[in-house]
Design an enzyme around this catalytic site. Structure first.
Site, PDB file in Angstrom:
ATOM      1  N   ALA A 252     -65.040 -25.777  83.375  1.00 30.12           N
ATOM      2  CA  ALA A 252     -63.977 -26.561  84.004  1.00 30.12           C
ATOM      3  C   ALA A 252     -63.953 -26.540  85.522  1.00 30.12           C
ATOM      4  CB  ALA A 252     -62.631 -26.073  83.490  1.00 30.12           C
ATOM      5  N   ALA A 253     -64.493 -25.497  86.157  1.00 31.47           N
ATOM      6  CA  ALA A 253     -64.318 -25.381  87.616  1.00 31.47           C
ATOM      7  C   ALA A 253     -65.124 -26.451  88.347  1.00 31.47           C
ATOM      8  CB  ALA A 253     -64.773 -23.997  88.066  1.00 31.47           C
ATOM      9  N   GLY A 255     -62.193 -27.983  88.345  1.00 35.05           N
ATOM     10  CA  GLY A 255     -60.993 -28.497  87.681  1.00 35.05           C
ATOM     11  C   GLY A 255     -60.765 -29.988  87.844  1.00 35.05           C
ATOM     12  N   GLY A 256     -61.775 -30.714  88.313  1.00 36.61           N
ATOM     13  CA  GLY A 256     -61.611 -32.159  88.484  1.00 36.61           C
ATOM     14  C   GLY A 256     -61.229 -32.835  87.175  1.00 36.61           C
ATOM     15  N   LYS A 257     -61.935 -32.468  86.106  1.00 33.46           N
ATOM     16  CA  LYS A 257     -61.667 -33.164  84.837  1.00 33.46           C
ATOM     17  C   LYS A 257     -60.461 -32.554  84.131  1.00 33.46           C
ATOM     18  CE  LYS A 257     -66.411 -34.612  84.742  1.00 33.46           C
ATOM     19  NZ  LYS A 257     -66.894 -33.693  85.807  1.00 33.46           N
ATOM     20  N   ASP A 275     -64.084 -21.199  82.534  1.00 31.53           N
ATOM     21  CA  ASP A 275     -65.304 -21.228  83.338  1.00 31.53           C
ATOM     22  C   ASP A 275     -65.831 -19.813  83.420  1.00 31.53           C
ATOM     23  OD1 ASP A 275     -66.503 -23.578  85.320  1.00 31.53           O
ATOM     24  OD2 ASP A 275     -67.107 -21.550  85.924  1.00 31.53           O
ATOM     25  N   CYS A 373     -74.099 -34.429  84.630  1.00 35.05           N
ATOM     26  CA  CYS A 373     -74.405 -35.340  85.746  1.00 35.05           C
ATOM     27  C   CYS A 373     -75.914 -35.304  85.972  1.00 35.05           C
ATOM     28  CB  CYS A 373     -73.608 -34.999  87.006  1.00 35.05           C
ATOM     29  SG  CYS A 373     -73.772 -33.306  87.568  1.00 35.05           S
TER      30      CYS A 373
HETATM   31  C1  LIG Z   1     -70.670 -29.450  86.062  1.00 34.92           C
HETATM   32  S1  LIG Z   1     -69.752 -28.096  86.584  1.00 34.92           S
HETATM   33  C2  LIG Z   1     -68.156 -28.488  85.969  1.00 34.92           C
HETATM   34  C3  LIG Z   1     -67.356 -29.446  86.813  1.00 34.92           C
HETATM   35  C4  LIG Z   1     -65.932 -29.574  86.299  1.00 34.92           C
HETATM   36  N1  LIG Z   1     -65.910 -29.941  84.885  1.00 34.92           N
HETATM   37  C5  LIG Z   1     -65.124 -30.585  87.100  1.00 34.92           C
HETATM   38  O1  LIG Z   1     -65.023 -31.742  86.682  1.00 34.92           O
HETATM   39  O2  LIG Z   1     -64.564 -30.203  88.124  1.00 34.92           O
HETATM   40  C6  LIG Z   1     -70.267 -26.883  85.443  1.00 34.92           C
HETATM   41  C7  LIG Z   1     -69.416 -25.634  85.447  1.00 34.92           C
HETATM   42  O3  LIG Z   1     -69.872 -24.835  84.356  1.00 34.92           O
HETATM   43  C8  LIG Z   1     -69.670 -23.491  84.681  1.00 34.92           C
HETATM   44  N2  LIG Z   1     -70.482 -22.711  83.729  1.00 34.92           N
HETATM   45  C9  LIG Z   1     -71.819 -22.500  83.741  1.00 34.92           C
HETATM   46  N3  LIG Z   1     -72.190 -21.775  82.683  1.00 34.92           N
HETATM   47  C10 LIG Z   1     -71.053 -21.528  81.962  1.00 34.92           C
HETATM   48  C11 LIG Z   1     -70.779 -20.817  80.763  1.00 34.92           C
HETATM   49  N4  LIG Z   1     -71.755 -20.213  80.074  1.00 34.92           N
HETATM   50  N5  LIG Z   1     -69.502 -20.763  80.338  1.00 34.92           N
HETATM   51  C12 LIG Z   1     -68.497 -21.358  81.030  1.00 34.92           C
HETATM   52  N6  LIG Z   1     -68.710 -22.035  82.182  1.00 34.92           N
HETATM   53  C13 LIG Z   1     -69.963 -22.130  82.635  1.00 34.92           C
HETATM   54  C14 LIG Z   1     -70.075 -23.414  86.137  1.00 34.92           C
HETATM   55  O4  LIG Z   1     -69.492 -22.287  86.758  1.00 34.92           O
HETATM   56  C15 LIG Z   1     -69.541 -24.741  86.669  1.00 34.92           C
HETATM   57  O5  LIG Z   1     -68.271 -24.548  87.229  1.00 34.92           O
END
Ligand SMILES: C[S@@+](CC[C@H](N)C(=O)[O-])C[C@H]1O[C@@H](n2cnc3c(N)ncnc32)[C@H](O)[C@@H]1O
EC number: 2.1.1.176
Length: 441
Positions: A252-253, A255-257, A275, A373
């Site tokens: 989630a980080a 947190g945009g979505k 996250d 993405c």
């Molecule tokens: C594409 S970004 C997400 C962007 C977010 N959904 C937004 O819209 O703001 C992918 C996220 O997955 C997290 N991540 C990577 N591996 C993970 C895991 N095994 N479990 C949970 N989060 C994970 C990363 O820290 C990163 O914040």
């Protein structure tokens, strides 16, 4: 006492060197910004982004102009030359000023012995003009492996895709549906003298004609709008949110979505945002606070469900999976310097692991949206194909939308097809009847 500042191009060369050493622009640029005068900060950003965007093309030219490669310990001088070549080819600054300042910067970096070489290379580059490379990876300024892979994956589209990756990205907003509506906000933007128009596909999206600082946006601090690309906004539209649902935003980080789900869903959703990065989790909270919304937040590996799941199935799951970012290269041109071909295989294994683990937390009849993405099929429709082979009770729901293209196993958007980022989406529905009992027992 004011901190001592350094010449702009010296710091730009150091930022490019840091990226070549493995740091992202997001990591290297903030410390660079502290070393230049405030009036130079936006120029530093433009030089650093532009040098990364055109690095492969400029470096091909530089390699031909240098009779032998510079020593590893003189990497910063190679970066200095890249920055200067970027300016010669893409800026309006006078050529003689670029050359003289670069020679001076070479001396100030303690490499007096290389000043003549720097001067000679840049004068020749000025005199000869930019060569027109034949090789597509050089011409389109991408690593060879990425060019070859995309050409193989998308024989019809690879060239326009790589061209779009070199365009500066638009700034797109998402209007907070709980606080205002798109028409009203467009009116406010017009009154603030910020020209903009509704995005064609995302129902709450507004694309600005020119990027602008967020503090100029009406009501930004009060959460009336957020910055989010149209392609990212489309994820939420696929979730088909209904009253009373339990929703998981699994990666989630920042947190945009999560914010979009809470803005656009019914008021009584119960949303969990997960996250695995403890450093990035506070960004979710800050974003939700600004929007006036809340969710349950947790730091955990989404794939280790025994560590965070209470056994209550989710009705909706968004898996916005960690990926190569190959669909957002125009926003993050450093990806072209940082990613390696081997990363893609490792990412694909991780994506499949997360998808398989999260499936067990989905309610019967529930929906999971898998998104990245990325524009590499290996991270996208091939993940869905692999998953469907191992999980016969998962059913793919076709995405009936006027955007993107149906790959047969999900929907792919390319960057530049109407100025959104590149993204992939697949909607999966769970059709088995007794699986949750097996999981929770
Ligand atoms: C594409 S970004 C997400 C962007 C977010 N959904 C937004 O819209 O703001 C992918 C996220 O997955 C997290 N991540 C990577 N591996 C993970 C895991 N095994 N479990 C949970 N989060 C994970 C990363 O820290 C990163 O914040």
């Amino acid at each position: 006492m004011a901190a001592r500042t350094q010449p702009l191009r010296v710091v730009a060369a150091e930022v490019v060197t840091a990226v070549l050493d493995g740091q992202s622009l997001g990591q290297a640029l903030p410390s660079g910004q502290q070393r230049v005068a405030p009036s130079d900060q936006s120029a530093l950003q433009a030089l650093s982004f532009g040098s990364c965007r055109w690095y492969h093309r400029l470096n091909a030219e530089l390699t031909r102009r240098l009779r032998k490669p510079l020593r590893r310990k003189d990497q910063v001088i190679q970066s200095l030359l890249i920055v200067a070549l970027f300016q010669l080819r893409h800026s309006h600054q006078a050529d003689h000023a670029i050359i003289n300042e670069t020679v001076e910067a070479c001396r100030s970096l303690g490499r007096r012995q290389l000043a003549g070489l720097v001067n000679g290379v840049l004068r020749a580059a000025q005199r000869d003009g930019e060569p027109a490379p034949d090789a597509p990876d050089e011409r389109l300024s991408h690593p060879l492996w990425m060019t070859d892979k995309l050409r193989h994956n998308w024989p019809e589209d690879w060239e326009s895709l790589l061209t779009a990756n070199n365009q500066p990205p638009p700034m797109t907003l998402r209007v907070n549906a709980k606080r205002t509506d798109r028409e009203a906000y467009l009116e406010e933007l017009a009154q603030a003298d910020i020209p903009a128009r509704a995005t064609p596909f995302a129902p709450y999206g507004i694309q600005l004609d020119q990027p602008c600082p967020v503090d100029r946006l009406p009501g930004f601090n009060n959460g009336r709008a957020s910055v989010q690309d149209e392609a990212a906004q489309l994820c939420t539209t696929l979730l088909d949110l209904q009253p009373g649902q339990r929703v998981l935003d699994a990666c989630a980080a920042p947190g945009g979505k999560t914010g979009a789900i809470l803005e656009q869903g019914p008021d009584d959703l119960s949303v969990t945002a997960l996250d695995d990065s403890a450093d990035r989790l506070p960004r979710i909270r800050e974003n939700l606070d600004r929007l006036g919304l809340s969710a349950r937040l947790a730091v955990a590996d989404a794939g280790a469900t025994d560590q965070w799941w209470d056994g209550q199935p989710f009705d909706r799951i968004l898996l916005d999976a960690p990926c190569s970012g190959s669909g957002v290269i125009r926003r993050h041109p450093d990806i072209k310097l940082l990613r390696r071909e081997d990363d893609i295989k490792a990412l694909a294994e991780e994506q499949l692991r997360l998808l398989s683990a999260l499936w067990d937390t989905l309610a019967v009849g529930g929906r999971l949206v898998y998104a990245t993405c990325s524009v590499f099929p290996q991270e996208n429709h091939r993940i869905i194909q692999r998953f469907l082979r191992q999980q016969p009770q998962a059913r793919l729901v076709p995405i009936d939308a006027p955007w993107g293209r149906d790959t047969g196993d999900g929907h792919q958007l390319f960057p530049g097809d109407g100025s959104h980022d590149g993204f992939f989406y697949a909607c999966l529905v769970r059709s088995d009847s007794n699986h949750n009992q097996a999981v929770t027992s």
